[in-house]
Write a protein that holds these residues in place. Structure first.
Motif, PDB file in Angstrom:
ATOM      1  N   ASN A   1       0.723  -1.308   0.066  1.00  0.00           N
ATOM      2  CA  ASN A   1      -0.028  -0.053  -0.194  1.00  0.00           C
ATOM      3  C   ASN A   1       0.661   1.260  -0.080  1.00  0.00           C
ATOM      4  N   GLN A   2       2.148   1.347   0.447  1.00  0.00           N
ATOM      5  CA  GLN A   2       3.044   2.220   0.399  1.00  0.00           C
ATOM      6  C   GLN A   2       3.467   2.946  -1.113  1.00  0.00           C
ATOM      7  N   ALA A   3       3.411   4.085  -1.002  1.00  0.00           N
ATOM      8  CA  ALA A   3       3.924   4.739  -2.364  1.00  0.00           C
ATOM      9  C   ALA A   3       5.387   4.691  -2.541  1.00  0.00           C
ATOM     10  N   GLY A   4       5.943   4.381  -3.862  1.00  0.00           N
ATOM     11  CA  GLY A   4       7.117   4.294  -4.204  1.00  0.00           C
ATOM     12  C   GLY A   4       7.881   5.704  -4.335  1.00  0.00           C
ATOM     13  N   PHE A   5       8.979   5.841  -4.781  1.00  0.00           N
ATOM     14  CA  PHE A   5       9.699   7.056  -4.925  1.00  0.00           C
ATOM     15  C   PHE A   5       9.037   7.550  -6.164  1.00  0.00           C
ATOM     16  N   GLY A   6       8.486   7.121  -7.155  1.00  0.00           N
ATOM     17  CA  GLY A   6       7.934   7.786  -8.170  1.00  0.00           C
ATOM     18  C   GLY A   6       8.682   8.526  -9.158  1.00  0.00           C
ATOM     19  N   TRP A   7       9.825   7.990  -9.099  1.00  0.00           N
ATOM     20  CA  TRP A   7      10.940   8.646 -10.319  1.00  0.00           C
ATOM     21  C   TRP A   7      10.752   8.211 -11.592  1.00  0.00           C
ATOM     22  N   VAL A   8      10.092   7.038 -11.821  1.00  0.00           N
ATOM     23  CA  VAL A   8       9.694   6.668 -13.038  1.00  0.00           C
ATOM     24  C   VAL A   8       8.181   6.486 -13.003  1.00  0.00           C
ATOM     25  N   ASP A   9       7.436   6.984 -14.292  1.00  0.00           N
ATOM     26  CA  ASP A   9       6.047   6.840 -14.217  1.00  0.00           C
ATOM     27  C   ASP A   9       5.887   5.204 -14.654  1.00  0.00           C
ATOM     28  N   ALA A  10       5.879   4.256 -13.623  1.00  0.00           N
ATOM     29  CA  ALA A  10       5.436   3.020 -13.568  1.00  0.00           C
ATOM     30  C   ALA A  10       4.777   2.454 -12.513  1.00  0.00           C
ATOM     31  N   GLU A  11       4.232   1.143 -12.637  1.00  0.00           N
ATOM     32  CA  GLU A  11       3.635   0.467 -11.574  1.00  0.00           C
ATOM     33  C   GLU A  11       4.506  -0.934 -11.323  1.00  0.00           C
ATOM     34  N   VAL A  12       4.246  -1.557 -10.429  1.00  0.00           N
ATOM     35  CA  VAL A  12       4.394  -2.968 -10.369  1.00  0.00           C
ATOM     36  C   VAL A  12       3.557  -3.813 -10.091  1.00  0.00           C
ATOM     37  N   LYS A  13       3.462  -4.826 -10.853  1.00  0.00           N
ATOM     38  CA  LYS A  13       2.342  -5.904 -11.061  1.00  0.00           C
ATOM     39  C   LYS A  13       2.936  -7.327 -10.656  1.00  0.00           C
ATOM     40  N   LYS A  14       1.807  -7.966 -10.344  1.00  0.00           N
ATOM     41  CA  LYS A  14       2.197  -9.361  -9.795  1.00  0.00           C
ATOM     42  C   LYS A  14       1.948 -10.230 -11.021  1.00  0.00           C
ATOM     43  N   PHE A  15       2.965 -11.145 -11.338  1.00  0.00           N
ATOM     44  CA  PHE A  15       2.706 -12.360 -12.303  1.00  0.00           C
ATOM     45  C   PHE A  15       1.665 -13.150 -11.965  1.00  0.00           C
ATOM     46  N   SER A  16       0.840 -13.590 -13.087  1.00  0.00           N
ATOM     47  CA  SER A  16      -0.279 -14.477 -12.908  1.00  0.00           C
ATOM     48  C   SER A  16      -0.444 -15.290 -13.967  1.00  0.00           C
ATOM     49  N   PHE A  17       0.126 -16.471 -13.890  1.00  0.00           N
ATOM     50  CA  PHE A  17       0.190 -17.549 -15.028  1.00  0.00           C
ATOM     51  C   PHE A  17      -0.498 -18.882 -14.465  1.00  0.00           C
ATOM     52  N   GLU A  18      -1.054 -19.396 -15.518  1.00  0.00           N
ATOM     53  CA  GLU A  18      -1.663 -20.814 -15.071  1.00  0.00           C
ATOM     54  C   GLU A  18      -0.623 -21.960 -15.343  1.00  0.00           C
ATOM     55  N   ASN A  19       0.232 -21.682 -16.420  1.00  0.00           N
ATOM     56  CA  ASN A  19       1.125 -22.712 -16.846  1.00  0.00           C
ATOM     57  C   ASN A  19       2.594 -22.599 -16.414  1.00  0.00           C
ATOM     58  N   LEU A  20       2.844 -21.665 -15.674  1.00  0.00           N
ATOM     59  CA  LEU A  20       4.408 -20.972 -15.449  1.00  0.00           C
ATOM     60  C   LEU A  20       4.588 -20.812 -14.011  1.00  0.00           C
ATOM     61  N   LYS A  21       5.658 -21.112 -13.465  1.00  0.00           N
ATOM     62  CA  LYS A  21       5.748 -20.910 -12.137  1.00  0.00           C
ATOM     63  C   LYS A  21       6.433 -19.665 -11.699  1.00  0.00           C
ATOM     64  N   VAL A  22       5.788 -19.095 -10.538  1.00  0.00           N
ATOM     65  CA  VAL A  22       5.928 -17.787 -10.174  1.00  0.00           C
ATOM     66  C   VAL A  22       6.727 -18.106  -8.611  1.00  0.00           C
ATOM     67  N   PRO A  23       7.854 -17.499  -8.373  1.00  0.00           N
ATOM     68  CA  PRO A  23       8.707 -16.655  -9.088  1.00  0.00           C
ATOM     69  C   PRO A  23       9.287 -17.130 -10.425  1.00  0.00           C
ATOM     70  N   HIS A  24       9.405 -15.969 -11.210  1.00  0.00           N
ATOM     71  CA  HIS A  24      10.342 -16.179 -12.368  1.00  0.00           C
ATOM     72  C   HIS A  24      11.693 -16.446 -11.937  1.00  0.00           C
ATOM     73  N   MET A  25      12.190 -17.420 -11.926  1.00  0.00           N
ATOM     74  CA  MET A  25      13.636 -17.662 -11.435  1.00  0.00           C
ATOM     75  C   MET A  25      14.594 -18.303 -12.433  1.00  0.00           C
ATOM     76  N   GLY A  26      15.778 -17.955 -12.498  1.00  0.00           N
ATOM     77  CA  GLY A  26      16.773 -18.357 -13.331  1.00  0.00           C
ATOM     78  C   GLY A  26      17.319 -17.537 -14.364  1.00  0.00           C
ATOM     79  N   TRP A  27      17.986 -18.139 -15.323  1.00  0.00           N
ATOM     80  CA  TRP A  27      18.626 -17.335 -16.396  1.00  0.00           C
ATOM     81  C   TRP A  27      17.751 -17.138 -17.462  1.00  0.00           C
ATOM     82  N   ASN A  28      17.846 -15.751 -17.991  1.00  0.00           N
ATOM     83  CA  ASN A  28      16.958 -15.388 -19.231  1.00  0.00           C
ATOM     84  C   ASN A  28      17.657 -14.275 -19.939  1.00  0.00           C
TER      85      ASN A  28
END
Length: 197
Positions: A94-121
């Motif tokens: 619920n806290q506000a971030g710094f707001g230095w960049v016009d962006a928001e943080v979203k949660k991954f939501s997949f039916e067929n992929l594991k969360v967290p996204h972990m490993g090399w990419n």
């Protein structure tokens, strides 16, 4: 001198070790005077959004960082959660971030992929990347991702179920979702380029 901001969350030792290997003068500190004296800043982060913001405020660092980055235009790179803190807000809290960049943080939501996204990419270059070798591979560990409202701020993108922003750059402000300190030579190249800014 580079200051790795110590606010109780983050892989500080690994970042410092990589900078030492590069021959860069760096210090891990939560001391306001050290942050003010630094030429550049690194904002690491592992954990939850609200806890990190509360820690920064509790230690009296939130306003100090805001002043150093926004008013003094000091170069800063945010790593993983550190990148997310640079945005306006996160679905994680619920806290506000710094707001230095016009962006928001979203949660991954997949039916067929594991969360967290972990490993090399692989990261793809979008705008004004720090390194230009092509096909760079970095190590990721995250359940949340950044969504930029201004596509001009997007530096890197990565595919995991969908394309997401794996790096942004806006003036003196840089954020990467991956962990350069765990990404061997590509991570070293990226930190070296940041140090050379």
């Amino acid at each position: 001198m580079i200051c790795i901001v110590d606010y109780g969350v983050g892989n500080l030792g690994a970042i410092n070790n990589m900078l030492k290997y590069l021959g860069v003068d760096a210090v891990i500190s939560s001391d306001v005077s050290m942050i003010e004296a630094a030429d550049k800043l690194i904002l690491p982060g592992v954990g939850s959004f609200d806890y990190a913001i509360n820690q920064l405020k509790r230690l009296g660092l939130f306003d100090v960082l805001d002043r150093e980055v926004v008013v003094k235009c000091k170069p800063i790179i945010g790593i993983c959660l550190g990148m997310q803190l640079m945005t306006k807000s996160s679905e994680e809290g619920n806290q506000a971030g710094f707001g230095w960049v016009d962006a928001e943080v979203k949660k991954f939501s997949f039916e067929n992929l594991k969360v967290p996204h972990m490993g090399w990419n692989i990261v793809e270059h979008v705008n004004n990347p720090l390194i230009l070798h092509g096909d760079e591979r970095f190590y990721f560990v995250h359940s949340y991702y950044v969504e930029c409202n201004d596509l001009n701020d997007v530096m890197y993108s990565t595919s995991y179920g969908k394309k997401f922003v794996s790096g942004f750059r806006k003036g003196n402000i840089i954020g990467v979702q991956f962990h350069p300190e765990k990404s061997h030579r590509f991570g070293m190249f990226l930190l070296q380029k940041f140090c050379e800014l």
